[in-house]
Design a protein around this motif. Structure first.
Motif, PDB file in Angstrom:
ATOM      1  N   PHE A  31     107.139  34.459  11.646  1.00 17.29           N
ATOM      2  CA  PHE A  31     107.797  35.205  12.716  1.00 17.29           C
ATOM      3  C   PHE A  31     108.085  36.643  12.277  1.00 17.29           C
ATOM      4  O   PHE A  31     107.962  37.577  13.074  1.00 17.29           O
ATOM      5  N   GLY A  32     108.479  36.811  11.017  1.00 14.44           N
ATOM      6  CA  GLY A  32     108.789  38.136  10.524  1.00 14.44           C
ATOM      7  C   GLY A  32     107.576  39.052  10.484  1.00 14.44           C
ATOM      8  O   GLY A  32     107.662  40.234  10.831  1.00 14.44           O
ATOM      9  N   ILE A  33     106.442  38.506  10.089  1.00 10.77           N
ATOM     10  CA  ILE A  33     105.237  39.330   9.959  1.00 10.77           C
ATOM     11  C   ILE A  33     104.520  39.504  11.297  1.00 10.77           C
ATOM     12  O   ILE A  33     103.771  40.467  11.495  1.00 10.77           O
ATOM     13  N   MET A  34     104.767  38.573  12.234  1.00 14.08           N
ATOM     14  CA  MET A  34     104.106  38.647  13.540  1.00 14.08           C
ATOM     15  C   MET A  34     104.551  39.863  14.336  1.00 14.08           C
ATOM     16  O   MET A  34     103.748  40.464  15.060  1.00 14.08           O
ATOM     17  N   ALA A  35     105.845  40.214  14.243  1.00 16.13           N
ATOM     18  CA  ALA A  35     106.373  41.303  15.072  1.00 16.13           C
ATOM     19  C   ALA A  35     105.662  42.631  14.798  1.00 16.13           C
ATOM     20  O   ALA A  35     105.089  43.228  15.722  1.00 16.13           O
ATOM     21  N   PRO A  36     105.664  43.132  13.556  1.00 17.23           N
ATOM     22  CA  PRO A  36     104.944  44.390  13.312  1.00 17.23           C
ATOM     23  C   PRO A  36     103.436  44.253  13.465  1.00 17.23           C
ATOM     24  O   PRO A  36     102.765  45.199  13.887  1.00 17.23           O
ATOM     25  N   ALA A  37     102.907  43.069  13.130  1.00 12.40           N
ATOM     26  CA  ALA A  37     101.459  42.878  13.250  1.00 12.40           C
ATOM     27  C   ALA A  37     101.020  42.953  14.713  1.00 12.40           C
ATOM     28  O   ALA A  37     100.016  43.606  15.043  1.00 12.40           O
ATOM     29  N   PHE A  38     101.772  42.297  15.584  1.00 18.87           N
ATOM     30  CA  PHE A  38     101.424  42.322  17.008  1.00 18.87           C
ATOM     31  C   PHE A  38     101.555  43.730  17.570  1.00 18.87           C
ATOM     32  O   PHE A  38     100.705  44.180  18.345  1.00 18.87           O
ATOM     33  N   ALA A  39     102.620  44.422  17.178  1.00 16.00           N
ATOM     34  CA  ALA A  39     102.806  45.795  17.648  1.00 16.00           C
ATOM     35  C   ALA A  39     101.666  46.692  17.174  1.00 16.00           C
ATOM     36  O   ALA A  39     101.162  47.537  17.927  1.00 16.00           O
ATOM     37  N   LYS A  40     101.260  46.527  15.919  1.00 15.28           N
ATOM     38  CA  LYS A  40     100.191  47.344  15.350  1.00 15.28           C
ATOM     39  C   LYS A  40      98.856  47.070  16.023  1.00 15.28           C
ATOM     40  O   LYS A  40      98.036  47.989  16.220  1.00 15.28           O
ATOM     41  N   LEU A  41      98.615  45.820  16.381  1.00 16.92           N
ATOM     42  CA  LEU A  41      97.327  45.440  16.959  1.00 16.92           C
ATOM     43  C   LEU A  41      97.253  45.644  18.467  1.00 16.92           C
ATOM     44  O   LEU A  41      96.158  45.570  19.041  1.00 16.92           O
ATOM     45  N   THR A  42      98.380  45.872  19.118  1.00 22.63           N
ATOM     46  CA  THR A  42      98.403  45.998  20.572  1.00 22.63           C
ATOM     47  C   THR A  42      97.434  47.060  21.096  1.00 22.63           C
ATOM     48  O   THR A  42      96.680  46.790  22.047  1.00 22.63           O
ATOM     49  N   PRO A  43      97.397  48.282  20.530  1.00 23.20           N
ATOM     50  CA  PRO A  43      96.434  49.279  21.049  1.00 23.20           C
ATOM     51  C   PRO A  43      94.982  48.816  20.937  1.00 23.20           C
ATOM     52  O   PRO A  43      94.176  49.077  21.842  1.00 23.20           O
ATOM     53  N   PHE A  44      94.636  48.141  19.855  1.00 23.36           N
ATOM     54  CA  PHE A  44      93.264  47.652  19.676  1.00 23.36           C
ATOM     55  C   PHE A  44      92.943  46.549  20.681  1.00 23.36           C
ATOM     56  O   PHE A  44      91.823  46.479  21.195  1.00 23.36           O
ATOM     57  N   SER A 121     127.178  23.392   5.172  1.00 20.99           N
ATOM     58  CA  SER A 121     126.845  24.331   4.100  1.00 20.99           C
ATOM     59  C   SER A 121     125.344  24.417   3.872  1.00 20.99           C
ATOM     60  O   SER A 121     124.782  25.506   3.674  1.00 20.99           O
ATOM     61  N   VAL A 122     124.688  23.269   3.901  1.00 18.73           N
ATOM     62  CA  VAL A 122     123.241  23.231   3.692  1.00 18.73           C
ATOM     63  C   VAL A 122     122.514  23.919   4.844  1.00 18.73           C
ATOM     64  O   VAL A 122     121.607  24.744   4.627  1.00 18.73           O
ATOM     65  N   LEU A 123     122.911  23.595   6.082  1.00 19.94           N
ATOM     66  CA  LEU A 123     122.269  24.221   7.239  1.00 19.94           C
ATOM     67  C   LEU A 123     122.499  25.725   7.245  1.00 19.94           C
ATOM     68  O   LEU A 123     121.582  26.503   7.561  1.00 19.94           O
ATOM     69  N   LEU A 124     123.713  26.140   6.899  1.00 22.79           N
ATOM     70  CA  LEU A 124     124.011  27.573   6.862  1.00 22.79           C
ATOM     71  C   LEU A 124     123.188  28.276   5.796  1.00 22.79           C
ATOM     72  O   LEU A 124     122.691  29.396   6.011  1.00 22.79           O
ATOM     73  N   THR A 125     123.000  27.634   4.654  1.00 15.23           N
ATOM     74  CA  THR A 125     122.193  28.222   3.585  1.00 15.23           C
ATOM     75  C   THR A 125     120.741  28.382   4.022  1.00 15.23           C
ATOM     76  O   THR A 125     120.122  29.437   3.810  1.00 15.23           O
ATOM     77  N   VAL A 126     120.201  27.340   4.646  1.00 12.61           N
ATOM     78  CA  VAL A 126     118.812  27.400   5.112  1.00 12.61           C
ATOM     79  C   VAL A 126     118.647  28.491   6.159  1.00 12.61           C
ATOM     80  O   VAL A 126     117.695  29.281   6.109  1.00 12.61           O
ATOM     81  N   TRP A 127     119.565  28.541   7.125  1.00 13.33           N
ATOM     82  CA  TRP A 127     119.506  29.547   8.178  1.00 13.33           C
ATOM     83  C   TRP A 127     119.611  30.953   7.594  1.00 13.33           C
ATOM     84  O   TRP A 127     118.855  31.854   7.972  1.00 13.33           O
ATOM     85  N   THR A 128     120.529  31.144   6.652  1.00  9.32           N
ATOM     86  CA  THR A 128     120.734  32.459   6.055  1.00  9.32           C
ATOM     87  C   THR A 128     119.484  32.927   5.317  1.00  9.32           C
ATOM     88  O   THR A 128     119.016  34.064   5.506  1.00  9.32           O
ATOM     89  N   VAL A 129     118.939  32.058   4.476  1.00  8.60           N
ATOM     90  CA  VAL A 129     117.748  32.426   3.703  1.00  8.60           C
ATOM     91  C   VAL A 129     116.560  32.697   4.619  1.00  8.60           C
ATOM     92  O   VAL A 129     115.860  33.723   4.484  1.00  8.60           O
ATOM     93  N   CYS A 130     116.324  31.803   5.571  1.00  4.10           N
ATOM     94  CA  CYS A 130     115.158  31.934   6.450  1.00  4.10           C
ATOM     95  C   CYS A 130     115.274  33.156   7.360  1.00  4.10           C
ATOM     96  O   CYS A 130     114.316  33.926   7.511  1.00  4.10           O
ATOM     97  N   TYR A 131     116.442  33.331   7.956  1.00  2.00           N
ATOM     98  CA  TYR A 131     116.586  34.437   8.908  1.00  2.00           C
ATOM     99  C   TYR A 131     116.464  35.788   8.216  1.00  2.00           C
ATOM    100  O   TYR A 131     115.714  36.665   8.674  1.00  2.00           O
ATOM    101  N   TRP A 132     117.188  35.981   7.123  1.00  2.40           N
ATOM    102  CA  TRP A 132     117.159  37.290   6.477  1.00  2.40           C
ATOM    103  C   TRP A 132     115.836  37.548   5.765  1.00  2.40           C
ATOM    104  O   TRP A 132     115.431  38.705   5.600  1.00  2.40           O
ATOM    105  N   MET A 133     115.138  36.490   5.354  1.00  7.03           N
ATOM    106  CA  MET A 133     113.789  36.671   4.827  1.00  7.03           C
ATOM    107  C   MET A 133     112.868  37.163   5.950  1.00  7.03           C
ATOM    108  O   MET A 133     112.050  38.075   5.757  1.00  7.03           O
ATOM    109  N   SER A 134     112.998  36.552   7.131  1.00  8.81           N
ATOM    110  CA  SER A 134     112.196  36.960   8.278  1.00  8.81           C
ATOM    111  C   SER A 134     112.504  38.398   8.670  1.00  8.81           C
ATOM    112  O   SER A 134     111.590  39.207   8.908  1.00  8.81           O
ATOM    113  N   TYR A 135     113.788  38.720   8.707  1.00 12.79           N
ATOM    114  CA  TYR A 135     114.189  40.081   9.058  1.00 12.79           C
ATOM    115  C   TYR A 135     113.692  41.080   8.008  1.00 12.79           C
ATOM    116  O   TYR A 135     113.198  42.157   8.351  1.00 12.79           O
ATOM    117  N   GLY A 136     113.832  40.731   6.745  1.00 15.39           N
ATOM    118  CA  GLY A 136     113.380  41.613   5.675  1.00 15.39           C
ATOM    119  C   GLY A 136     111.880  41.853   5.725  1.00 15.39           C
ATOM    120  O   GLY A 136     111.409  42.970   5.462  1.00 15.39           O
TER     121      GLY A 136
END
Length: 256
Positions: A31-44, A121-136
């Motif tokens: 999901f994180g890489i799709m956003a810029p990739a889709f935007a970059k490929l849109t003109p093509f 705690s486990v769900l919050l850890t998974v969400w935190t790692v996954c979301y901020w990795m995607s955002y990063g």
């Protein structure tokens, strides 16, 4: 505290063995890489279809792709990422009911609130790692391809979506403390989101409904200020607290 740590360790080990943790990491990275990739490929993509569209009488204008295009795509994908997260982890407690593992844990003297705390705690850890990795990931590629300095309050926008994810986690825990089946938990969580949609249609309530947190793109463009989302954030925080307390209360009363 020893029991709590042992239970948390068991939960992370189960995530590893079941592959759910790796699946979530892969999905959120995608999901994180799709956003810029889709935007970059849109003109093509638009150029590739321009001839066939012109034959159909449809004229295409030149699109200017900027950093905001990437972030628009990222926040459009955020609800889908939350849905997948909910689908994967809505069985976080119902599987324990079906396997009967809670009986062994509770008969050994572990407090029920610690079970809720460990699961959360486990769900919050998974969400935190996954979301901020995607955002990063999205941030890194967006900065690489475009000038991201035009974006206003990026961390406020990201934080509001992150807060909604915490709300989703506590809702899953609350309804899991009531219902024994994954389908019922999913139905209750989905029903709550649908209720939010209907309440958001009421003009007097639209600014304080948590669903507003999933549409922070206007903050980035200057259409709104971060403070315009405070009402929705406060509502989400109150619901998070109520869901946590409700989960502990209902699980304490539940027949295992």
């Amino acid at each position: 505290m020893r029991q709590y740590k042992a239970f948390v360790k068991k939960e992370f080990l189960e995530l590893y063995r079941s592959g759910k943790g790796w699946i979530m990491l892969a999905v959120f990275f995608l999901f994180g890489i799709m956003a810029p990739a889709f935007a970059k490929l849109t003109p093509f993509i638009m150029e590739a279809f321009s001839d066939s569209l012109s034959e159909a009488g449809i004229s295409m204008k030149t699109m200017e792709i900027t950093a905001i295009s990437s972030w628009q795509q990222f926040y459009k994908n955020a609800p889908l990422a939350l849905i997948l997260f909910g689908l994967v982890f809505s069985s976080v407690m119902t599987n324990e009911y079906q396997k009967g593992t809670f009986v062994n844990i509770l008969t050994k003297g572990m407090k029920r609130w610690k079970v809720i705390g460990a699961k959360g705690s486990v769900l919050l850890t998974v969400w935190t790692v996954c979301y901020w990795m995607s955002y990063g990931t999205a941030l890194a590629y967006t900065v690489y391809f475009w000038d991201n300095t035009e974006i206003r309050y990026p961390w406020h926008a990201a934080g509001y979506v992150y807060l909604f994810g915490i709300l989703l986690i506590t809702a899953i825990l609350f309804f899991s403390s009531i219902f024994n089946s994954q389908a019922a938990v999913l139905g209750a969580v989905g029903g709550s989101v649908i209720l939010f949609y209907f309440l958001e249609m009421i003009p007097a309530l639209s600014d304080i409904i948590p669903l507003r947190l999933l549409a922070p793109i206007s903050i980035l463009t200057g259409g709104t200020e971060p403070g315009d989302f405070v009402g929705a954030a406060v509502t989400a925080a109150v619901l998070i607290l109520l869901f946590c307390l409700g989960a502990v209360f209902c699980f304490n009363k539940k027949q295992i």
